[in-house]
Design an enzyme around this catalytic site. Sequence first.
Site: not given
Lengths: 332, 125
Positions: A303, A145, A147, A267, A177
Amino acid sequence: MKSSRGLRLGTTLFSFTNEFHARQYSTEQLILKVAELGLGPGLEIVGFQSFRDYPEISDKFAEDLKELLSSCKLEPSCLAINADINIGKDRTLTVDELVVYHEAQIRAAAKLGFPVARCQFAAGPEVIRRLVPLAERLNVKLGLEIHAPEAVDSPLVLSYREMYVKVNSPYLGFIPDFGASAKALPPSFLAHFRKEGVPEKIVCVAEEVWATAEGNFGARLSEYHRRARQTGAAEADIHKLNMLFAMLSKQKPSAWIEIMPQVVHVHGKFYEFDKDGNEAAISYAELLPVFRDGGYKGFISSEWEGTAFTDDNGFEAVQAHHALCRRILARA
Amino acid sequence: MMVSRVISDSGLKICESGAAIDIRLPWYRSLPLSTVEIGEVRIDGQLVSPLAMTFEVNNKRYALDQLADKCDEWWYVLDSGLIHIINLKLERGSQHEVSVTVGIRPPYIPGFYRLTECTKQLNAE
């Protein structure tokens, strides 16, 4: 949805943390609700949230879950696994220990039928590299991920990308993300801090520095601290806003193109919508075409992270998010 | 937003050894006890000594300073934990102001420590 090409919608049960934590819905009831509201077909689950004995998964539990998803016409998209490196108080797990810790979770993903396991930065490239043989054997892709506050070209992410080149396995990928591609801070997040009593003057400083300061996370955070201290605000209040810089960063939407062939899941982070139904802080109108036209084929999990600071309803949030995504993808 | 649920509604119980406060984990996922700290606990403003308290999850009780070593004892996110206050005598039905502070260190976010404080007026049941 013809013009979405290979991009498909879905949801992570994380979006319903408020309802779940309040014991209003069990995992099974959440899954049924996702199906009822048409918030699939992709279904992502956080192992350590939704399954009591995780990462231990009994044969019966796995069969029951698969049957439930199949009867709901939902597809397992991604199992969010955790790199709990600081599980002990006084030391971090070694590479060997982290490998074992991840292996159990990748086996859980395979057993439950998830094609992708979401991995986290705390694992480190060496741990992920050592998991490749198991991932290949079990047919579970490892999706790191990306992020906030990291970006596709930050040193941390580059260390994984270099390893990926060396290993050259289709089982190594990324999960962008969208919180890393925000255009602004979510107004409701700022309102939350105001309500908590954080002085307006430093909320304004944080908002301005977030929007204007360049450089990496450390540089942006330092600039915020420097300017916030000039206002004479209390250190404790100043530090409350640090998380804004950690949870949202402003990489250009088009920057994701650089890693697009390695994207295995997405995400779709979101917080709130403006009066026109657009995400107030994250430009889906820019982001979704980048992925669709960039050839990404796979799921995007809605999300909702409003759970971090509101008690609002997750179902309504995800319904609004799906409506927005559909609207954008329906455009020619 | 789990702050308001740290102390459960109807969460003040009278039990054999004294009293107990029913609390929830202020995080979205399960955590091992090694990453959880029970901080200040106050009843009607009076600080309770950590030595007078134990913490129970999974039907096992620990002294508060033992939690840091419990890497393998998981607090499932939907379960209540019980803070037992030894020898605290409360009258059934009496109302009390209960405050609990819980600290967590989510183990995949190095350096992140979060303190959550919750206060409720509860009847001893």
